[in-house]
Structure formats: C-alpha cells, structure tokens
Design a protein around this motif. Structure first.
Motif, PDB file in Angstrom:
ATOM      1  N   UNK A  49       0.615  -1.425  -0.075  1.00 39.64           N
ATOM      2  CA  UNK A  49       0.013  -0.157   0.243  1.00 39.64           C
ATOM      3  C   UNK A  49       0.516   1.574  -0.241  1.00 39.64           C
ATOM      4  N   UNK A  50       1.756   0.959  -0.214  1.00 40.95           N
ATOM      5  CA  UNK A  50       3.307   2.240  -0.063  1.00 40.95           C
ATOM      6  C   UNK A  50       2.541   3.011  -1.334  1.00 40.95           C
ATOM      7  N   UNK A  51       2.455   2.497  -2.403  1.00 43.01           N
ATOM      8  CA  UNK A  51       2.520   3.472  -4.190  1.00 43.01           C
ATOM      9  C   UNK A  51       3.956   3.159  -4.796  1.00 43.01           C
ATOM     10  N   UNK A  52       4.168   2.008  -5.049  1.00 42.05           N
ATOM     11  CA  UNK A  52       5.682   1.492  -4.818  1.00 42.05           C
ATOM     12  C   UNK A  52       4.923   2.131  -6.947  1.00 42.05           C
ATOM     13  N   UNK A  53       4.480   1.055  -7.502  1.00 42.94           N
ATOM     14  CA  UNK A  53       3.821   1.121  -8.652  1.00 42.94           C
ATOM     15  C   UNK A  53       2.797   1.527  -9.238  1.00 42.94           C
ATOM     16  N   UNK A  54       2.790   3.018  -8.767  1.00 45.99           N
ATOM     17  CA  UNK A  54       1.796   4.001  -8.243  1.00 45.99           C
ATOM     18  C   UNK A  54       3.076   4.730  -9.073  1.00 45.99           C
ATOM     19  N   UNK A  55       4.366   4.848  -7.840  1.00 44.06           N
ATOM     20  CA  UNK A  55       5.036   5.829  -8.217  1.00 44.06           C
ATOM     21  C   UNK A  55       5.947   5.599  -9.488  1.00 44.06           C
ATOM     22  N   UNK A  56       6.059   4.466 -10.262  1.00 46.06           N
ATOM     23  CA  UNK A  56       6.743   3.872 -10.821  1.00 46.06           C
ATOM     24  C   UNK A  56       5.639   4.916 -12.397  1.00 46.06           C
ATOM     25  N   UNK A  57       4.488   4.242 -12.202  1.00 43.83           N
ATOM     26  CA  UNK A  57       3.591   5.259 -13.631  1.00 43.83           C
ATOM     27  C   UNK A  57       3.625   6.152 -13.494  1.00 43.83           C
ATOM     28  N   UNK A  58       3.486   7.395 -12.013  1.00 43.45           N
ATOM     29  CA  UNK A  58       3.514   8.232 -12.224  1.00 43.45           C
ATOM     30  C   UNK A  58       4.815   9.232 -13.399  1.00 43.45           C
ATOM     31  N   UNK A  59       5.815   8.676 -12.534  1.00 46.49           N
ATOM     32  CA  UNK A  59       7.539   9.188 -13.501  1.00 46.49           C
ATOM     33  C   UNK A  59       7.075   8.838 -14.950  1.00 46.49           C
ATOM     34  N   UNK A  60       6.371   7.381 -15.495  1.00 44.65           N
ATOM     35  CA  UNK A  60       6.395   7.542 -16.968  1.00 44.65           C
ATOM     36  C   UNK A  60       5.654   7.825 -17.454  1.00 44.65           C
ATOM     37  N   UNK A  61       4.706   8.763 -16.215  1.00 41.99           N
ATOM     38  CA  UNK A  61       3.635   9.533 -17.166  1.00 41.99           C
ATOM     39  C   UNK A  61       2.192   8.683 -17.476  1.00 41.99           C
ATOM     40  N   UNK A  62       1.624   7.191 -17.128  1.00 40.41           N
ATOM     41  CA  UNK A  62       0.477   7.313 -17.056  1.00 40.41           C
ATOM     42  C   UNK A  62      -0.331   7.381 -15.148  1.00 40.41           C
ATOM     43  N   UNK A  63       0.093   8.060 -14.646  1.00 41.55           N
ATOM     44  CA  UNK A  63      -0.739   8.890 -13.589  1.00 41.55           C
ATOM     45  C   UNK A  63      -0.647   9.941 -13.510  1.00 41.55           C
ATOM     46  N   UNK A  64      -1.503  10.883 -13.580  1.00 39.95           N
ATOM     47  CA  UNK A  64      -0.890  12.781 -13.006  1.00 39.95           C
ATOM     48  C   UNK A  64      -0.587  12.561 -11.396  1.00 39.95           C
ATOM     49  N   UNK A  65       0.500  13.484 -11.693  1.00 40.37           N
ATOM     50  CA  UNK A  65       0.325  13.150 -10.118  1.00 40.37           C
ATOM     51  C   UNK A  65      -0.131  14.847  -8.832  1.00 40.37           C
ATOM     52  N   UNK A  66      -0.084  14.767  -7.883  1.00 40.57           N
ATOM     53  CA  UNK A  66      -1.045  16.132  -7.774  1.00 40.57           C
ATOM     54  C   UNK A  66      -0.581  17.284  -7.984  1.00 40.57           C
ATOM     55  N   UNK A  67       1.275  16.797  -7.390  1.00 39.18           N
ATOM     56  CA  UNK A  67       1.838  18.322  -7.202  1.00 39.18           C
ATOM     57  C   UNK A  67       3.029  17.523  -7.408  1.00 39.18           C
ATOM     58  N   UNK A  68       3.977  18.814  -7.171  1.00 35.44           N
ATOM     59  CA  UNK A  68       5.946  18.108  -7.879  1.00 35.44           C
ATOM     60  C   UNK A  68       6.041  18.572  -8.987  1.00 35.44           C
ATOM     61  N   UNK A  69       7.262  17.977  -9.196  1.00 34.54           N
ATOM     62  CA  UNK A  69       7.631  18.463 -10.465  1.00 34.54           C
ATOM     63  C   UNK A  69       8.911  16.978 -10.990  1.00 34.54           C
ATOM     64  N   UNK A  70       9.061  16.679 -12.089  1.00 31.69           N
ATOM     65  CA  UNK A  70       9.581  15.308 -12.460  1.00 31.69           C
ATOM     66  C   UNK A  70      10.254  15.630 -13.416  1.00 31.69           C
ATOM     67  N   UNK A  71      11.502  15.440 -13.797  1.00 32.35           N
ATOM     68  CA  UNK A  71      12.702  15.434 -14.782  1.00 32.35           C
ATOM     69  C   UNK A  71      13.195  14.627 -14.874  1.00 32.35           C
ATOM     70  N   UNK A  72      13.243  14.141 -16.349  1.00 29.98           N
ATOM     71  CA  UNK A  72      13.948  12.475 -16.332  1.00 29.98           C
ATOM     72  C   UNK A  72      14.648  13.055 -17.605  1.00 29.98           C
ATOM     73  N   UNK A  73      16.039  13.174 -17.856  1.00 27.32           N
ATOM     74  CA  UNK A  73      17.001  13.198 -18.517  1.00 27.32           C
ATOM     75  C   UNK A  73      17.086  14.306 -19.397  1.00 27.32           C
ATOM     76  N   UNK A  74      17.435  15.092 -17.590  1.00 27.46           N
ATOM     77  CA  UNK A  74      17.364  16.573 -17.553  1.00 27.46           C
ATOM     78  C   UNK A  74      16.101  18.078 -18.390  1.00 27.46           C
ATOM     79  N   UNK A  75      14.675  17.463 -18.637  1.00 23.35           N
ATOM     80  CA  UNK A  75      13.747  17.575 -19.388  1.00 23.35           C
ATOM     81  C   UNK A  75      12.818  17.580 -18.011  1.00 23.35           C
ATOM     82  N   UNK A  76      12.188  18.847 -17.994  1.00 17.53           N
ATOM     83  CA  UNK A  76      10.939  18.987 -17.100  1.00 17.53           C
ATOM     84  C   UNK A  76      10.125  19.076 -17.705  1.00 17.53           C
TER      85      UNK A  76
END
Length: 262
Positions: A49-76
């Motif tokens: 229930x800690x959201x391991x898969x949710x975190x992965x899906x958020x990083x790759x863009x399959x889940x919409x985050x509620x707040x914060x920033x994600x930079x991948x390979x230097x791109x916001x």
C-alpha cells in the motif's frame, strides 16, 4: 552490490521534487524527493500500500501527479509539448509485472509493433531488430515465433524485457521482474539485468520485494516510508533508526540474503 565504484558525482537521470500522489482523500506520496543516478540500478521497496507501482506509473506518465516536479534526462515533464513528451517516453522502457504482451501477437510481432509505432524503419529492418532484442533478452531465436501463451513464466518476462528494449531506451523500469520465478530463474534474470546495465549503460529502476535481487545487483535502494522516499545502500539503510527497515533488512530473510551476497 553491483557497481560500488559509482559515485554521486554522476549525472542524474531522474530528478523528483516535492511529489504528491493522491487519489481522492488518500495521499500515497507527499513531498517525495528522489534522484536516480545515470547508469545505476536502483531498487524500490516498501510495504503493502505504499504506492511502489503508482510511483513508477507517475514517473513514466501513466498517472497524473497532484503536485511536484519530475525531470527525466534533464527535461521537466510539465513543460513538454506532445512531441517532447513522446520523445522522452521513447527513451524509457518498461517491463510491467505481468509482461503486458499482446496475446494475439508473437514475441517478434510484439517487438515489431513498438518499432512500427515509433519509427519509420522498414519491415525487414524491424524483423532484424526484433531478433536482436530477443537475443539481448537471453531468448533463443525460435522464441520469436511463439505466442505469449506458449512461453514459460520466465520466458514471458524475457520477452517483455525484449520489447522494453525495442527503442534502445536510456532508462528501464522493471515492476517485480522476478515475481513468480523459481530461484534459479530469478538469479538468471538478475544476472541478465546486471549484464545489460554494464554492457549498455542502462539506468534501471526496479520495483521488487526480492531480497536476493536487492543484494545481488542493486547499487542503492529507495524505500517508501511515511509517504516519502529514503535512499541508500543496504548497510546505510540498516543503520537507520526505523523499525520497518530493521525488520525488512535485518530479519531472518534479510540476513539470509545478506549471507548469500558475501
């Protein structure tokens, strides 16, 4: 641990700041921060229930985050247009827990489908590249003509990995890659990931509960605790004054995995 000489001076492949994942009133992650170093194998663990898969899906863009920033390979990721998002996503490979292969397509066709969608290369070249990815994933050439239902669990994992490697990604995400495999198959898959990491310079983010995998191939471990992420090597995490960490890494199974690593 796979590459102890890696240092924090290396480039950052993924940078997460103040991330919040929320579903209704349920907050899974709050002010979560994480840096994934380029070229490392990062294991991600956490209780149910800690959201391991949710975190992965958020990083790759399959889940919409509620707040914060994600930079991948230097791109916001928030600043990218559709073309920019597509370009970044092409540099990511994903192996979902169930493989997520198209059951009506052969292994080769599964890989070729990715190439057809994202590239303009010819059918003959797609066939040749699919054969190359099949070999990279440690499958025999004849596996290319088989359907997912004709493969063992371990072979389906490798077929899913072959498809994840289709576009020569910089970063590969693995969701419980050794789940359901026997100890020999799990060890062989771990070794395959380590070999690909070294040979191709892949950055690997691996969600797993497999303590043997954590000890055998991960450079660092990211632990989801109290809606945040704590990152370190296993010796560093064991020294943290947290009962979950003590139980997870210092319990009987953790000690057994640690002995196998020595």
């Amino acid at each position: 641990m796979s590459n102890p000489e890696k240092t924090s001076t290396e480039k950052i492949a993924i940078e997460i700041r103040n991330l919040r994942n929320q579903f209704g009133s349920q907050i899974l992650h709050d002010q979560l921060e994480l840096d994934v170093r380029s070229g490392e194998i990062l294991g991600v663990v956490g209780g149910s229930g800690t959201g391991k898969s949710v975190l992965m899906r958020t990083i790759i863009g399959l889940n919409r985050k509620a707040a914060g920033t994600i930079r991948i390979l230097g791109q916001d990721t928030d600043t990218l247009d559709r073309a920019g998002t597509r370009s970044i996503q092409q540099r990511l490979g994903v192996l979902f827990q169930d493989g997520a292969l198209f059951s009506s397509l052969t292994v080769s066709q599964n890989i070729e489908a990715v190439l057809k969608e994202h590239t303009g290369i010819s059918g003959k070249m797609r066939e040749e590249l699919a054969a190359l990815k099949i070999a990279l994933a440690g499958l025999p050439p004849e596996a290319g003509g088989k359907y997912p239902s004709e493969l063992s669990g371990g072979m389906r994992k490798r077929a899913g990995l072959a498809r994840a490697l289709a576009l020569d990604p910089d970063i590969v995400f693995l969701d419980e890659p050794t789940a359901g495999l026997d100890p020999i198959g799990a060890h062989q898959f771990d070794q395959l990931i380590l070999d690909l990491n070294k040979a191709l310079g892949l950055t690997v983010v691996m969600i797993t509960h497999d303590l043997d995998s954590l000890h055998a191939i991960c450079d660092r471990i990211g632990v989801l605790l109290n809606k945040k992420m704590k990152v370190g090597t296993i010796p560093e995490l064991i020294r943290e004054p947290d009962p979950w960490l003590a139980d997870y890494f210092g319990g009987p199974r953790g000690r057994a995995a640690s002995r196998q690593d020595t």
